[in-house]
Scaffold this motif. Structure first.
Motif, PDB file in Angstrom:
ATOM      1  N   GLU A 162       0.825  -1.213   0.000  1.00  0.00           N
ATOM      2  CA  GLU A 162       0.000   0.000   0.000  1.00  0.00           C
ATOM      3  C   GLU A 162       0.855   1.257   0.000  1.00  0.00           C
ATOM      4  N   LEU A 195       0.300   4.010  -2.721  1.00  0.00           N
ATOM      5  CA  LEU A 195      -0.085   5.363  -2.351  1.00  0.00           C
ATOM      6  C   LEU A 195       0.814   6.403  -3.021  1.00  0.00           C
ATOM      7  N   GLY A 210      -3.658   0.342  -1.966  1.00  0.00           N
ATOM      8  CA  GLY A 210      -3.166   1.662  -1.572  1.00  0.00           C
ATOM      9  C   GLY A 210      -3.767   2.765  -2.429  1.00  0.00           C
ATOM     10  N   ASN A 251       0.101   6.911   4.229  1.00  0.00           N
ATOM     11  CA  ASN A 251       1.365   6.179   4.342  1.00  0.00           C
ATOM     12  C   ASN A 251       1.878   6.175   5.772  1.00  0.00           C
ATOM     13  N   ASN A 308       0.056   3.535   7.394  1.00  0.00           N
ATOM     14  CA  ASN A 308       0.606   2.214   7.075  1.00  0.00           C
ATOM     15  C   ASN A 308       1.915   1.937   7.807  1.00  0.00           C
TER      16      ASN A 308
END
Length: 559
Positions: A120, A124, A175, A458, A461
């Motif tokens: 992801e 992203l 993402g 992010n 994540n």
């Protein structure tokens, strides 16, 4: 990081003015654009929820459809975290313990849970370039095609390494979905609908998780490998119907304005609205408002690269968006994601553990509508977020104290823990889990929205990776084996989030994008956002916009 040349398309003010002149039969002057923009902004401020639904029913439908892409991610994330309590999955991919049972080792649990997060992160960052270059629709369609190909890794996996590869490669389109769905929802609807459509994304997360846990529970009586291969194969049911529908969806008019395609933006806006209107809607006025906001942001924000997210007033906006998303995990969400595994280790039977998890995910969906109800009665985003964090902190501490229940009452303690996790889920979805999606879409500038949300997601994540490393070790009986005591750890972290939110998170409810731009530009305190009066069409702001129109070096509004 994309270069400014690749990432920025100039929007000619002359094009916007001539378009206004063609439709209105007037001179395409800056004054006309300004006057139309003010009229559209006033209408949006006075628009009620019901009027917004009547005027933008197609926007609601398209936003709901595109947000459904998130269901796929919620489904898979629930599979991998809940498979750790699944006997057949553990026998295939785990190792035998001394008592004869099978467990996926804690390092591999952490690795599998983090595989999607790693993918992801790449997705992203790609999104920040792809969506601004090719538009939202084509980016989503390409992501669905990629996902269709790599779902096969889950279905055919014969070892844990193949599963990890599947998580990473499928994480890339997930993402992309995480931010595109939110930015699309925030750009196709007016202020009256923005909070509802952006937070609907969280309902899609809950729906995917609920379907995933339901499919796993239905496979408990199977003893072969199809018990976990069938749930993975069911991921193929999403991409084709979604792809066909999204191909027919209108592009975001804000994106088209940023690209200088004023006529296309007007056509897209008309596809999103209905003729059944009570507000005196005028498409040219709304387009003028988009041009005005883009011009204002062009003056405040001199570029549209990732680096620009850390300059001037956008640094503060980036920080708040990043923290709003990171606090979803820091408030104990990762702890909750391991609910079936945690409850099984706490002493519940596998079937009861999955039943509690299904209740939790049902609460996830119901909580979204509860949050809508709270927002509809005028409770602000900041108030909901802060109150929710206080409740979550208390719930986590109670779960920690339940670890002190003596072994003779372990079953009662386990049931109490399961019940408390459902209460935690309710508090989470009524506040932090749902409201976050509205906050991150509102607090970034239009020009940097995708990139700011990418950076925020992010950080989410990265924090998720850290939490996914810590949580299996906290709960796994072959590692730290903290059990309920993990609640004390996450309760302490959640308290720090409460302090941050009180001092740093502003209230965006009821504000237009231009008003938020001015409030941030003036450095207004987070605690005074709701009470501060601002006129985005006053002399000071008007000067900034006209300067942007008449920029010496380009004579353009930059996207």
């Amino acid at each position: 990081m994309a270069s400014e040349k690749d990432d920025i398309d100039p929007v000619s003010v002359d094009a916007a003015q001539s378009s206004a002149a063609e439709s209105d039969g007037e001179n395409g002057t800056v004054a006309n654009v300004f006057q139309n923009a003010k009229a559209a902004a006033d209408k949006e401020h006075n628009m009620t929820l019901l009027q917004g639904i009547k005027l933008y029913p197609k926007a609601v439908a398209w936003s709901v459809l595109i947000s459904t892409c998130i269901v796929m991610e919620g489904y898979d994330i629930s599979l991998i975290s809940n498979f750790y309590a699944f006997k057949q999955f553990n026998q295939k991919f785990g190792v035998r313990l001394e008592d004869g049972s099978y467990q996926v080792p804690a390092p591999w649990q952490a690795g599998l849970s983090n595989g999607a997060a790693v993918g992801e992160i790449f997705g992203l960052f790609l999104n920040g370039w792809l969506s601004e270059r090719f538009g939202y629709r084509w980016t989503i369609l390409g992501s669905l095609a990629w996902l269709t190909a790599f779902i096969s890794l889950f279905f055919t996996a014969d070892n844990v390494q193949t599963l990890l590869a599947g998580e990473i490669l499928c994480g890339i389109p997930w993402g992309l979905f995480q931010t595109l769905t939110i930015t699309y929802a925030s750009e196709v609807c007016p202020v009256a609908l923005r909070g509802y459509l952006t937070t609907y994304v969280n309902f899609c997360w809950g729906l995917g998780q609920f379907i995933g846990i339901g499919v796993i529970r239905s496979m408990l009586n199977r003893t072969d490998e199809w018990s976990f291969r069938i749930p993975y194969a069911l991921q193929w049911m999403w991409p084709l119907p979604l792809g066909i529908a999204i191909f027919m969806a209108p592009e975001s008019p804000w994106w088209l304005v940023r690209k200088g395609r004023i006529a296309d933006a007007k056509r897209s806006l008309l596809r999103l609205t209905s003729r059944n209107d009570e507000t005196g809607f005028d498409a040219d006025e709304t387009i003028a408002m988009m041009v005005h906001t883009t011009a204002l942001e062009a003056k405040i924000t001199h570029g549209a690269t990732y680096w620009d997210c850390f300059k001037g007033t956008d640094l503060r906006r980036t920080e708040i968006v990043c923290m709003a998303w990171a606090m979803q995990n820091l408030s104990g969400n990762s702890f909750s994601n391991y609910s079936t595994y945690f409850l099984e280790q706490a002493g519940l039977s596998t079937s009861h553990a999955y039943s509690f998890a299904m209740g939790q995910y049902a609460i996830n969906m119901i909580g979204v509508f509860g949050a809508w109800g709270l927002m509809s009665v005028g409770i602000g985003r900041r108030t909901l977020y802060l109150s929710g964090l206080c409740g979550l902190c208390a719930m986590l501490m109670i779960m920690g104290f339940l670890g002190l229940v003596p072994q003779s009452h372990r079953n009662a303690g386990s049931l109490a823990t399961g019940s408390m996790m459902i209460v935690w889920a309710l508090f989470y979805q009524l506040s932090v889990g749902t409201v976050c999606y509205s906050l991150v879409s509102e607090l970034s500038t239009r020009r940097l929205q995708i990139k700011t949300i990418v950076l925020g997601r992010n950080l989410y994540n990265v924090v998720a990776i850290i939490c996914n490393v810590l949580t299996p070790f906290m709960l796994n009986p072959s590692a730290w084996d903290w059990g309920n005591y993990a609640g004390f750890f996450w309760g302490g972290v959640c308290f720090c989030c409460v302090v941050y939110t009180y001092f740093r998170l502003p209230e965006p409810q009821g504000r237009s994008f231009a008003e938020l731009d001015v409030l941030f530009e003036r450095g207004t305190s987070a605690r005074k956002f709701a009470s501060t009066q601002v006129d985005v069409f006053g002399e000071e702001v008007a000067t900034n916009v006209i300067d942007s129109y008449n920029e010496k070096d380009s004579g353009q509004i930059r996207a």
